[in-house]
Scaffold this motif. Structure first.
Motif, PDB file in Angstrom:
ATOM      1  N   ALA A 227       0.740  -1.224  -0.030  1.00  0.00           N
ATOM      2  CA  ALA A 227      -0.026   0.050   0.154  1.00  0.00           C
ATOM      3  C   ALA A 227       0.659   1.298  -0.078  1.00  0.00           C
ATOM      4  N   GLY A 228       1.890   1.296   0.800  1.00  0.00           N
ATOM      5  CA  GLY A 228       2.870   2.409   0.708  1.00  0.00           C
ATOM      6  C   GLY A 228       3.433   2.710  -0.433  1.00  0.00           C
ATOM      7  N   ARG A 229       4.066   1.539  -1.054  1.00  0.00           N
ATOM      8  CA  ARG A 229       4.679   1.701  -2.285  1.00  0.00           C
ATOM      9  C   ARG A 229       3.670   2.230  -3.392  1.00  0.00           C
ATOM     10  N   TRP A 230       2.624   1.721  -3.410  1.00  0.00           N
ATOM     11  CA  TRP A 230       1.542   2.019  -4.357  1.00  0.00           C
ATOM     12  C   TRP A 230       1.130   3.599  -4.215  1.00  0.00           C
ATOM     13  N   LEU A 231       0.914   3.900  -2.749  1.00  0.00           N
ATOM     14  CA  LEU A 231       0.448   5.276  -2.603  1.00  0.00           C
ATOM     15  C   LEU A 231       1.371   6.391  -3.078  1.00  0.00           C
ATOM     16  N   ARG A 232       2.688   5.944  -2.954  1.00  0.00           N
ATOM     17  CA  ARG A 232       3.738   7.021  -3.334  1.00  0.00           C
ATOM     18  C   ARG A 232       3.796   7.022  -4.842  1.00  0.00           C
ATOM     19  N   SER A 233       3.502   6.247  -5.412  1.00  0.00           N
ATOM     20  CA  SER A 233       3.549   6.131  -7.100  1.00  0.00           C
ATOM     21  C   SER A 233       2.240   6.605  -7.526  1.00  0.00           C
ATOM     22  N   GLU A 269     -13.113  14.136  -7.316  1.00  0.00           N
ATOM     23  CA  GLU A 269     -14.179  13.099  -7.390  1.00  0.00           C
ATOM     24  C   GLU A 269     -14.570  12.654  -5.986  1.00  0.00           C
ATOM     25  N   GLY A 270     -13.870  13.252  -4.837  1.00  0.00           N
ATOM     26  CA  GLY A 270     -14.386  13.007  -3.370  1.00  0.00           C
ATOM     27  C   GLY A 270     -12.858  12.715  -2.633  1.00  0.00           C
ATOM     28  N   PRO A 271     -13.337  11.981  -1.349  1.00  0.00           N
ATOM     29  CA  PRO A 271     -12.245  11.578  -0.485  1.00  0.00           C
ATOM     30  C   PRO A 271     -11.112  11.065  -1.101  1.00  0.00           C
ATOM     31  N   GLY A 272      -9.957  11.149  -0.562  1.00  0.00           N
ATOM     32  CA  GLY A 272      -8.700  10.533  -1.390  1.00  0.00           C
ATOM     33  C   GLY A 272      -7.797  10.270  -0.208  1.00  0.00           C
ATOM     34  N   PHE A 273      -6.465   9.959  -0.604  1.00  0.00           N
ATOM     35  CA  PHE A 273      -5.381   9.621   0.267  1.00  0.00           C
ATOM     36  C   PHE A 273      -3.923   9.825  -0.442  1.00  0.00           C
ATOM     37  N   VAL A 274      -3.173  10.289   0.208  1.00  0.00           N
ATOM     38  CA  VAL A 274      -1.798  10.350  -0.291  1.00  0.00           C
ATOM     39  C   VAL A 274      -0.847   9.755   0.899  1.00  0.00           C
ATOM     40  N   ALA A 275       0.452   9.574   0.604  1.00  0.00           N
ATOM     41  CA  ALA A 275       1.190   9.004   1.449  1.00  0.00           C
ATOM     42  C   ALA A 275       1.605   9.946   2.329  1.00  0.00           C
ATOM     43  N   GLU A 276       1.929   9.885   3.731  1.00  0.00           N
ATOM     44  CA  GLU A 276       2.503  10.529   4.889  1.00  0.00           C
ATOM     45  C   GLU A 276       3.728  11.314   4.156  1.00  0.00           C
ATOM     46  N   GLY A 277       3.258  12.636   4.324  1.00  0.00           N
ATOM     47  CA  GLY A 277       4.461  13.611   4.036  1.00  0.00           C
ATOM     48  C   GLY A 277       4.510  14.188   2.312  1.00  0.00           C
TER      49      GLY A 277
END
Length: 392
Positions: A227-233, A269-277
């Motif tokens: 999940a961390g790798r994917w979200l950073r990319s 499109e609504g709520p989303g996420f990014v990696a910390e920092g």
């Protein structure tokens, strides 16, 4: 996961800028090695043999199929795994243990149960015990041969030549060899690997060799790593995007986002996420064009695609089972489709006006692609209707 902040909003334009930079598609961002490319997009789709080469070379400063061959078959720095969404991917050797533990192992267990069921119902004299015996015989034969195709292994292990009737009573019923399914299962278990194809680099005719066992990792830790790798990319992205890309349950997806302390943001499109920092804007890249292959990781990276793909173009770009064909990109949006004709010419059709600058950039990319392909001809495993039209 941390709570969203009212000012923490990321625009579609910023998302497209991140794609150009982080997916190594802008010319100034291209990588020196296949391993850098693979890590930049987490995993390269490998269901279609040509996709890995085309995806990697689109992002390399010096595109060469030999570089991909070396990573797969000499350095063993790329590993093929049946993993996310029961799809074949290529990942770097460093990430492979996490991908196997967090996505591949459960699929391998299901693949084994399915094969045992099919053998019991559609072949004669098979059960778990016989399957285990034949697997040992195959691994012993491979240890002696070093590498061998399924056909060659069937000379040593005749049971591989037995068949199963698949989809009985259906118009598309067909006999399938036990060998093809058993080697696929051993690969899913990480006990064998594909070797260099016997024909061209985009061939599906390949031998097998014993594979080194992957280190064991705790499942939750592995899912957090993925999940961390994917979200950073691929971030910012939605929970639905990550769930779809990984094939996880909602519970697993939410737990992984919490474990990596993903930061909540607002998207169009609504709520989303990014990696910390990773909340701050990234710099715009220079204008860029790309000709990406079918099933490219960028084109298939998100479940929610409206920010880079006009929904009206979905029927033209996808086949009937959700596989995207070769796509034309301009500054972070899909603006058309392309293919290679039988004489080697790279042709495309645009859905949007990209202006003179865009057309010039596309011509440059087409020439670059044709240059490294040389006499090689690409045949897409999952052709779309538009691809077939372009080849006429």
């Amino acid at each position: 996961m941390t709570d969203a902040h009212p000012s923490r909003r990321i625009s579609d334009e910023q998302r497209r800028a991140r794609v150009g930079r982080r997916h190594l598609l802008a010319p100034s961002t291209r990588a020196a090695t296949v391993e850098e490319v693979t890590d930049a997009v987490v995993a390269l789709h490998a269901t279609d043999p040509a996709t890995v080469y085309l995806s990697a070379c689109a992002r390399l400063r010096e595109p060469r199929p030999e570089a991909v061959d070396r990573a797969f078959y000499e350095d063993l720095s790329l590993v093929r795994l049946l993993c996310m969404r029961r799809t074949m991917f290529a990942v770097t050797a460093g990430l492979a243990p996490a991908v196997y533990a967090g996505a591949g192992r459960a699929i391998a267990v299901r693949e084994r149960a399915t094969l045992v069921k099919h053998l019991r119902e559609r072949a004669t004299g098979w059960d778990e015990g016989r399957l285990a015996t034949v697997e040992k015989e195959v691994l012993a034969a491979l240890a002696i041969r070093g590498e061998a195709t399924t056909s060659e292994l069937s000379q040593d292990v005749p049971a591989l030549r037995e068949t199963m009737l698949m989809s009985p009573g259906k118009p598309y019923e067909a006999k399938q060899s036990v060998g093809s399914r058993l080697l696929r299962l051993l690969a899913a278990d990480g006990r064998v690997r594909r070797c260099r194809p016997r024909a061209t680099w985009n061939s599906s005719l390949f031998p097998w060799a014993p594979a080194a066992a992957l280190p064991e990792l705790p499942v939750r830790e592995a899912k957090a790593e993925i999940a961390g790798r994917w979200l950073r990319s691929f971030g910012p992205a939605t929970e639905a995007d990550l769930k779809w890309w990984t094939g996880w349950t909602v519970t697993d997806t939410r737990r992984a986002l919490a474990d990596i302390r993903a930061v909540a943001v607002e998207l169009a499109e609504g709520p989303g996420f990014v990696a910390e920092g990773d909340e701050e804007p990234v710099a715009e890249c220079e204008p860029w064009a790309a000709l990406l292959p079918s099933l490219d990781p960028t084109a298939m990276g998100w479940r929610m695609r409206d920010w880079y793909l006009d929904p009206e173009q979905v029927p033209a770009l996808f086949d009937g089972t959700g596989n995207i064909g070769p796509t034309v990109w301009w500054n972070g949006r899909i603006v058309g489709a392309w293919t290679q004709r039988g004489d080697g010419e790279v042709v495309w059709r645009l859905f949007a006006d990209v202006g003179r600058e865009g057309r010039t950039a596309l011509e440059t990319e087409a020439a670059r692609l044709s240059g490294w392909l040389g006499a090689t001809r690409i045949t897409t495993r999952f052709p779309t209707k538009l691809e077939r039209e372009l080849t006429r």
